[in-house]
Each structure stands twice: as C-alpha cells, then as structure tokens.
Write an enzyme that holds these catalytic residues in place. Structure first.
Site, PDB file in Angstrom:
ATOM      1  N   GLY A 186       3.432  13.803  58.187  1.00 45.60           N
ATOM      2  CA  GLY A 186       3.949  14.963  58.913  1.00 45.60           C
ATOM      3  C   GLY A 186       3.068  15.313  60.087  1.00 45.60           C
ATOM      4  N   ASN A 187       3.310  16.479  60.665  1.00 43.71           N
ATOM      5  CA  ASN A 187       2.477  16.929  61.778  1.00 43.71           C
ATOM      6  C   ASN A 187       2.334  18.448  61.707  1.00 43.71           C
ATOM      7  OD1 ASN A 187       4.600  18.227  63.534  1.00 43.71           O
ATOM      8  ND2 ASN A 187       5.451  16.159  63.312  1.00 43.71           N
ATOM      9  N   ARG A 188       1.560  18.983  62.613  1.00 42.17           N
ATOM     10  CA  ARG A 188       1.141  20.382  62.501  1.00 42.17           C
ATOM     11  C   ARG A 188       2.060  21.363  63.229  1.00 42.17           C
ATOM     12  NH1 ARG A 188      -4.664  20.110  64.706  1.00 42.17           N
ATOM     13  NH2 ARG A 188      -4.631  22.355  64.317  1.00 42.17           N
ATOM     14  N   SER A 189       3.219  20.930  63.680  1.00 43.57           N
ATOM     15  CA  SER A 189       4.098  21.857  64.403  1.00 43.57           C
ATOM     16  C   SER A 189       4.570  22.985  63.483  1.00 43.57           C
ATOM     17  CB  SER A 189       5.311  21.099  64.950  1.00 43.57           C
ATOM     18  OG  SER A 189       6.209  22.026  65.504  1.00 43.57           O
TER      19      SER A 189
ATOM     20  N   ALA B 215       8.488  18.440  67.124  1.00 43.18           N
ATOM     21  CA  ALA B 215       7.517  17.343  67.107  1.00 43.18           C
ATOM     22  C   ALA B 215       8.125  16.262  66.220  1.00 43.18           C
ATOM     23  CB  ALA B 215       6.184  17.832  66.559  1.00 43.18           C
TER      24      ALA B 215
END
Ligand code: CTP
Length: 403
Positions: A208-211, A275
C-alpha cells in the site's frame, strides 16, 4: 484566528449548529453566535454561550450602548448562517432587519455563507429558489443542501450538511473570499479518484501507500459546494462521504481503473488524486503465506499496473478535462517543477497538480500547498492552506478551461 459570526435560524437542524460552533472554536476562531428567536426553541442560549464563551442575544434591544446590531456585522471576518431556513433566506433576500441576525447581515462587509436546511418542498419552491438566486447575485455563498433523511419519514434535498463539511468549507471562504465557493461548477459532472490502492499479496497482506485521501475528499467537497455532481472513487479511505457526493469504493488499482473509466463516460472533468500503485505482486496467494512453509517467499516479484491517467488521456473526448496529480521530490536530475513539467508532457493530461513531498510533507497532513501546471505552459501557485482551500484553487484553475 478569525472572528466568525454564526447565525442560527429556527429549524430542527439548529442542534448541528452547536457542533459547528465547536469545530470553529477548536480551530481557534472567536465565534459570536446570533440565533433568531425561533432558533432558541430548538437550542438554548446557554448552550451557545457556554460553547462560544461569548454573550448570545437575538434582538436589537440588548447591549444597546454597544450598538450590537451594527458592530457585530461590521467587525466579523466571516458570517455563516447554519441552518438557514426558508424564512431566513426570504428575510435576508428582502433586506429586512427585524432581528439581530438580519441586522447583522445588513452591516457585514465580510463574506457570508448561508447553509440552507428545510423540507424539500420549501427548498424547491420558486420563492426560495428566487431568494437563493438573489443572495448569490449579491455575492453571498449559498451552499446546496445535502440530500437524505429529513425530519419525519421524508427524504430529499434539504438536510444540513455535516458540521465537519461546513467547517472545512468555511476555511475556503476565509482564505479566498466568497468567490472561492462560487456556483461555477453547476451542471458539471466531476469524477475524482482519492486514497491509495492496496495490492494484495495474500488474504491478509498488501502493498500500500501513505495516501490519506484527504486532498481528494476536499476536492469533492468543494466541487459539490460549487454545484457539481460529484462521484468520488475512493481507494481505502475511512472518512465519511462529503455531502452531495456519491462514493464508489475501490480496493486495488484494477478496481479503481474499472470504476474511474465507467464513471468518466459522461464526465466533464476527471481528477486523478489517488495514489495508484504502479506495481502489484505478480501472484496473489490464496491462503496466508506462513513462515517456514514451502510457500514462504524469498522475494516478491512485481508486475506493472495499468496507468489509469494515461488511459483517460488516450480515450478523452473533446471538451473533457483530465487532471493529474504528482507528488515529487527534487534530486540531482532536476528540481520538483522540472520533474513535474516532464511528467505533464509524458502523461499528456490538461493540468497537473504538483505537491512537493520532500522531507515527508503533505501525506496525512491537513494543510497543503501546490502548483498547478497546465499543458499551455502556465503555472498557478496555490498558497499553503487547508486542503479545502487548495482544492478551491484547483477548481478555479479548472473552471476557465471548461468548454
Ligand atoms: N496514476 C494512474 N495510474 C497509475 C499510476 C498513477 O492513473 N498506475 C496517476 C495518479 O493518480 C496521478 C498521476 O498518475 O494523477 C501521477 O502519478 P505518478 O505515480 O506520480 O506518475 P508516474 O508516471 O508513475 O511517475 P513516476 O515515474 O514518478 O513514478
């Protein structure tokens, strides 16, 4: 800190004014509540006095020595009337001054935001619609009401938007004036992607990512406030739906692609604020990957995800605007803007909203700053402010480019 006058007129939704007041004071603003006499049938003056720390009066016969009916309006930075009933809108449009709130509206030099709440029939009545048009023509903001359950069993347009949405939109008007919430997206269909995709490795793990989704939420909220019909394709965002916005959930990049391309079919503007993971694990294990098992991976091979923005650009019909986002850091090959200009050219979108994320800035924060690059070579700098204020700046860059 700003001086905010919170006008409250007499409808059931007046109870939400207490929460709005709380949101304003927690943001550090000095709030003076001016209810109509009818509003006090729903919420007592003591509640507003305790939460605001300021006196509460409804008529022009109190504090006469202070000339309150003139001073309160004159010294305000923003007036928000929530809820604004049909009767209050009618009296404001007629320019009456028969209580302290309407007198205040006549003496306010600052932006005024009306947040209507009433039964659907009253909202749709031509008299109310004429009053709304009059108030907008004079430069006030009149938010569209939320759609949903009303008092009693009915539902339809007429609900007061949630206090958090109104408080966020107030930051837009404080930063940019009433024009920042002009109804200039009325009749437009807008699709916004937000959040961060999650690409599964097994039933419990993902890349995943931090958005946080907050900037996409702000774009949706401000577009709805400016009159657009808004669809928010949301990848893994837990926030409550902004009022007036239809949320379509999406998990992976592939889900997001399917949803965005379907929703974009009749859209005037598509904004890719999500993102989207560029890569996903080449295989997804059907059962949990266990330590020490034969299936324990020593590496995670990745494959490319589709580039949704590139597909939107490739299939764009005449008149549709495609807006991309880019989170960039400067490096030895160039500064943030140089990288962003190259990305705009590579992606082929009409506008690119560029965030400088050097040093962990932006992700998850409530403030933001951005530059909007256009395919025609112009660059519009959006001053640091709330994500809603940045969103308003993005829409103000989009609107003149709509056909
Ligand atoms: N985007 C997309 N589909 C992807 C990846 C990104 O639609 N698979 C969109 C994002 O929503 C954003 C824009 O493309 O609007 C920029 O994303 P970014 O990942 O920064 O672009 P890349 O081309 O992947 O650039 P980089 O080489 O910096 O990774």
């Amino acid at each position: 800190m700003s001086r905010i006058v919170l006008g409250v007129s007499g409808g059931v939704a007046a109870y939400k004014a207490a929460l709005l007041l709380r949101a304003f004071t927690e943001a550090g603003h000095d709030v003076r509540v001016v209810p109509t006499p009818a509003a006090l049938h729903f919420v007592g003056a003591a509640t507003f006095e305790a939460l605001s720390g300021n006196p509460v009066t409804t008529d022009v016969w109190s504090d006469v020595d202070e000339v309150a009916h003139v001073r309160i309006g004159q010294t305000a930075d923003l007036v928000v009337v929530a809820p604004a009933t049909a009767d209050l809108l009618a009296r404001a449009a007629a320019g009456r001054a028969d209580d302290l709130l309407t007198a205040t509206l006549l003496t306010a030099h600052c932006p005024v935001v009306f947040v209507p709440a009433m039964h659907t029939e009253m909202w749709l009545h031509p008299a109310t619609q004429d009053n709304v048009a009059t108030l907008r023509r004079r430069g006030s903001v009149v938010l569209p009401p939320a759609v949903g359950r009303l008092t009693g069993p009915d539902s339809g347009p007429g609900r007061l938007p949630e206090p958090a949405d109104v408080a966020a939109l107030a930051t837009v008007v404080l930063a940019g004036g009433a024009g920042a919430l002009a109804p200039d997206l009325a009749g437009r269909r807008v699709v916004i992607s937000a959040g961060g995709t999650r690409e599964p490795l097994d039933p419990v793990r993902y890349l995943g990512n931090r958005s946080s989704g907050k900037q996409g939420w702000a774009l949706a909220r401000v577009a709805a406030a400016r009159g657009a019909q808004v669809v928010l394709v949301a990848a893994n965002v837990e926030l409550p739906a902004p009022f007036g916005v239809r949320v379509v959930p999406a998990g992976t990049a592939e889900d997001l692609r399917t949803a965005v391309l379907a929703e974009a079919a009749d859209a005037d503007v598509v904004v890719m604020a999500a993102a989207v993971a560029d890569f996903r694990p080449a295989t997804v294990a059907g059962t949990k990957l266990k330590k020490g098992s034969a299936a324990e991976p020593s590496a995670v091979p990745l494959v490319r995800n589709p580039d949704v923005l590139a597909e939107l650009v490739a299939e764009r019909r005449a008149g549709r605007l495609v807006v991309g986002f880019a989170a960039e850091t400067g490096d030895a090959d160039g500064d943030v803007l140089a990288h962003a200009r190259a990305k705009l050219a590579r992606k082929g979108c009409d506008l690119l909203v560029v965030n400088d994320v050097s040093g962990g800035r932006v992700f998850g924060r409530s403030d933001n700053a951005a530059v909007v690059l256009a395919a025609d070579g112009t660059a519009t700098e959006l001053a640091e402010g709330s994500k809603d204020a940045v969103a308003a700046g993005v829409w103000s860059t989009v609107v003149p480019r709509l056909s």
